[in-house]
Design an enzyme around this catalytic site. Sequence first.
Site, PDB file in Angstrom:
ATOM      1  N   LEU A   1       1.098   3.109   8.711  1.00 52.15           N
ATOM      2  CA  LEU A   1       1.809   3.682   7.567  1.00 52.15           C
ATOM      3  C   LEU A   1       2.877   4.656   8.045  1.00 52.15           C
ATOM      4  O   LEU A   1       2.720   5.291   9.086  1.00 52.15           O
ATOM      5  CB  LEU A   1       0.836   4.421   6.641  1.00 52.15           C
ATOM      6  CG  LEU A   1      -0.186   3.542   5.944  1.00 52.15           C
ATOM      7  CD1 LEU A   1      -1.571   3.774   6.498  1.00 52.15           C
ATOM      8  CD2 LEU A   1      -0.162   3.765   4.458  1.00 52.15           C
TER       9      LEU A   1
ATOM     10  N   SER B   1      13.295  12.652   9.307  1.00 52.36           N
ATOM     11  CA  SER B   1      11.887  12.866   8.969  1.00 52.36           C
ATOM     12  C   SER B   1      11.643  14.209   8.297  1.00 52.36           C
ATOM     13  O   SER B   1      10.509  14.539   7.974  1.00 52.36           O
ATOM     14  CB  SER B   1      11.023  12.735  10.221  1.00 52.36           C
ATOM     15  OG  SER B   1      11.262  13.830  11.076  1.00 52.36           O
TER      16      SER B   1
ATOM     17  N   GLU C   1       0.825  -1.213   0.000  1.00 49.02           N
ATOM     18  CA  GLU C   1       0.000   0.000   0.000  1.00 49.02           C
ATOM     19  C   GLU C   1       0.864   1.269   0.000  1.00 49.02           C
ATOM     20  O   GLU C   1       1.792   1.396   0.792  1.00 49.02           O
ATOM     21  CB  GLU C   1      -0.909   0.050   1.235  1.00 49.02           C
ATOM     22  CG  GLU C   1      -1.708   1.362   1.280  1.00 49.02           C
ATOM     23  CD  GLU C   1      -2.568   1.534   2.509  1.00 49.02           C
ATOM     24  OE1 GLU C   1      -2.555   0.648   3.381  1.00 49.02           O
ATOM     25  OE2 GLU C   1      -3.240   2.583   2.584  1.00 49.02           O
TER      26      GLU C   1
ATOM     27  N   ASP D   1      10.705  11.793  17.886  1.00 51.82           N
ATOM     28  CA  ASP D   1      10.367  13.160  17.513  1.00 51.82           C
ATOM     29  C   ASP D   1      10.814  14.097  18.637  1.00 51.82           C
ATOM     30  O   ASP D   1      10.517  13.843  19.812  1.00 51.82           O
ATOM     31  CB  ASP D   1       8.851  13.245  17.323  1.00 51.82           C
ATOM     32  CG  ASP D   1       8.430  14.543  16.684  1.00 51.82           C
ATOM     33  OD1 ASP D   1       7.687  14.482  15.691  1.00 51.82           O
ATOM     34  OD2 ASP D   1       8.818  15.614  17.172  1.00 51.82           O
TER      35      ASP D   1
ATOM     36  N   ASP E   1       9.696   5.606  15.595  1.00 52.08           N
ATOM     37  CA  ASP E   1       9.547   7.039  15.337  1.00 52.08           C
ATOM     38  C   ASP E   1      10.029   7.802  16.564  1.00 52.08           C
ATOM     39  O   ASP E   1       9.551   7.549  17.675  1.00 52.08           O
ATOM     40  CB  ASP E   1       8.058   7.338  15.054  1.00 52.08           C
ATOM     41  CG  ASP E   1       7.810   8.810  14.762  1.00 52.08           C
ATOM     42  OD1 ASP E   1       8.781   9.544  14.466  1.00 52.08           O
ATOM     43  OD2 ASP E   1       6.649   9.232  14.829  1.00 52.08           O
TER      44      ASP E   1
ATOM     45  N   CYS F   1      17.761  22.478  16.564  1.00 53.51           N
ATOM     46  CA  CYS F   1      19.101  22.955  16.251  1.00 53.51           C
ATOM     47  C   CYS F   1      20.051  21.774  16.469  1.00 53.51           C
ATOM     48  O   CYS F   1      19.625  20.697  16.874  1.00 53.51           O
ATOM     49  CB  CYS F   1      19.482  24.145  17.137  1.00 53.51           C
ATOM     50  SG  CYS F   1      19.698  23.711  18.874  1.00 53.51           S
TER      51      CYS F   1
ATOM     52  N   HIS G   1      13.059   8.254  11.711  1.00 52.35           N
ATOM     53  CA  HIS G   1      12.329   6.989  11.662  1.00 52.35           C
ATOM     54  C   HIS G   1      13.325   5.866  11.455  1.00 52.35           C
ATOM     55  O   HIS G   1      14.296   6.021  10.731  1.00 52.35           O
ATOM     56  CB  HIS G   1      11.356   6.959  10.477  1.00 52.35           C
ATOM     57  CG  HIS G   1      10.322   8.029  10.514  1.00 52.35           C
ATOM     58  ND1 HIS G   1       9.767   8.567   9.377  1.00 52.35           N
ATOM     59  CD2 HIS G   1       9.733   8.662  11.552  1.00 52.35           C
ATOM     60  CE1 HIS G   1       8.867   9.486   9.712  1.00 52.35           C
ATOM     61  NE2 HIS G   1       8.833   9.572  11.025  1.00 52.35           N
TER      62      HIS G   1
HETATM   63 ZN    ZN Z   1      17.673  23.065  19.831  1.00 57.90          ZN
END
Ligand code: ZN
Length: 521
Positions: free
Chosen positions: A418, A258, A138, A209, A207, A226, A264
Amino acid sequence: MPHSISPETDNQNPTVEETMADAPTRADESQDNDDDITMAEANALPVPVKEEDKKDVKLDELFADVDSDDEFPSSRPAENKFSSSPEAPTSPIDRTVSVKASDPDIMRMFYQRFFPWRYLFQWLNHSPTPTNDFGHREFAFTLSRGDGDIYSRYNSFPSADLLRKDVLRQLPTRFEIGPVYTTNPRDRKTLRNLNAFKPLSKELCFDIDLTDYDDIRTCCDKANICNRCWQFITMAIKVVDVALRDDFGFKHIMWVYSGRRGAHAWVCDKKARTMDDQKRRAIAGYLDVIRGGAQSGKKVNVWRPLHPHLSRSLNILAPHFQEDVLEAQDPWASSERAEHLLSLLPDKALNDSLRKKWDSSPGRASTSKWADIDSLARSGSGSKNLDTKALLDAKQDIVLEYTYPRLDIEVSKKLNHLLKSPFVVHPGTGRVCVPIDTRKLEDFDPLGVPTVQGLLEEIDAWKADDGEDGSEDKAKNLQDWEKTSLRPYVEYFRSFVLALMKDERDPKIKREREESEAMEF
Ligand code: ZN
C-alpha cells in the site's frame, strides 16, 4: 460500526493469508499494537507511543523535535489567538487555535472543499463510469482516535461519492491505496475459498526518502529538508523517470511529493499495473544500484563496461554532482569524511599524496579535493604504474554513490504494497501530497507546497476579495481548490488522469465516452 477496524499484525508485507486470519478487533482494543500503522512511513506517523504515554501526547508535541517546518502554524504569534476582529477568519473554526493539520475540523474542511475526489476516482477507475478497477480497490485509513491511531484496512467503495462520504464520516488523517482484488475487499471474509481473494493489479510504485541520504547530505538530517538536499530527489526523479520511459516503455508516470522529505512514483500504465511480483522485483533490481547501509564501505559495485542505463544516468548526474553535491553539500569538508573518499580510491600512493596535501590545507573545499585527484595523478604522485582505468572507474562509482537514486525497493517489489494517496495531508507538516510536474521539475519547491491551514486561509481571503469587487457570479462557478494555490496541482493531476483514460479506453466505445467526457470537462 458498519465495517470492522482490523489492525494487521504483519508490518512489512501483509499477505492475504495472514491478514485474513485475524478476527475483527474493536478500535479500543488495538491501541497497544504498534503494528497498526507500520505499513509505510511508520516513522512519519505519530503513533508508536507507549500506552502509558498516550493520554496527553499531542501531535504537535510529538513532532516538535523532528519537524522544523516554518509554515507549521504553531509558531504563529500568540496575540492572534483569540482575535475577534472583522479580519478574523470567517470559516467555522478558528485555525489560530486549532493548529494541528490532523484536527478533525481541519480534516473535514479539507476533504469537503479541497480534495479532488472526481479525479482520484477517474485515476483509479480508468473510466468515467464505475468499474471493478475502483470498486475492488483497497483503501486503508489511518484513524486518529484520541489515545492512539488505528490502521483500518480492506475498505472499498463502489463510487467516488461513497468513498468521499465514508472519509467525511471517519475523517482519517491520511489514507493509502492498495491493489485491485479479485473481489470486493470488504467481502473477503465471506468467501468460502480464501484463495479466491487475490490481488490482481496495482500501479508500480517507487519510494525515495531523504533519510536514506543522511550519510551524504550535510545540510539537514532525519525528517528535516531544505532546497539544497531536495536536489537529491530531483536527480532521482530524472534518472528513474527516463529509465521507466526509455527502457521499459511506460508512459503514465506520476511523481507525488510525500509531504515531508521524499517522493513517490506511480507508474499507471496498464502493463505496469498487471505485473506480478517477479516482474516488479526485476525492475526494482534493475534500478537498484546503491547497496548497503550508512555504515558499510563501498556502495557501488557495477560491471564494466557500464550498462547503458548507468552511462545515461552518469550523464544526467554529472552536472548535479558538481553543483548540488560538491559545491552545495561540501561532502568531504572534514578529514573523517575525506577519509571515506580516499577509501573509495584504488591507488595507495596517490591516496598518501592526497592525504598529505589535504592535511596541510585544512578546510579545503570538496570541489578542490575532487580536482586534486586528477591533478596529483597527472603529476605522478601515484604509484609508478598507476592504473588510470581503475581510477576512472572508481571516480564514476563515487559520482554514482553521491548522486544515484536511493530507492526503498521494498515498496516496488510487491503487488499488494500500500502507498499513501496523492493529495492527502501529511499530519506533521500539514502539506498536501501534491503531484510534481516533471516538465517543471527544477522549479518544484517542497517548502512552498500548500499546507491545509494555508489553504483554508486562502479561501477566506478569496471570499473577502469577492465581497469587494462583486464578482459573485464568477465565484459560483469555481470549485474551492480553484481559488487557491492548490489549483495548478489539481489541474496537473486532471491532465494526467485524462491522458491515462484516453489510453485505456476500448476503441469500440471510444466515441461514446468522448462525448460524455466532453460534457464533464
Ligand atoms: Zn537540506
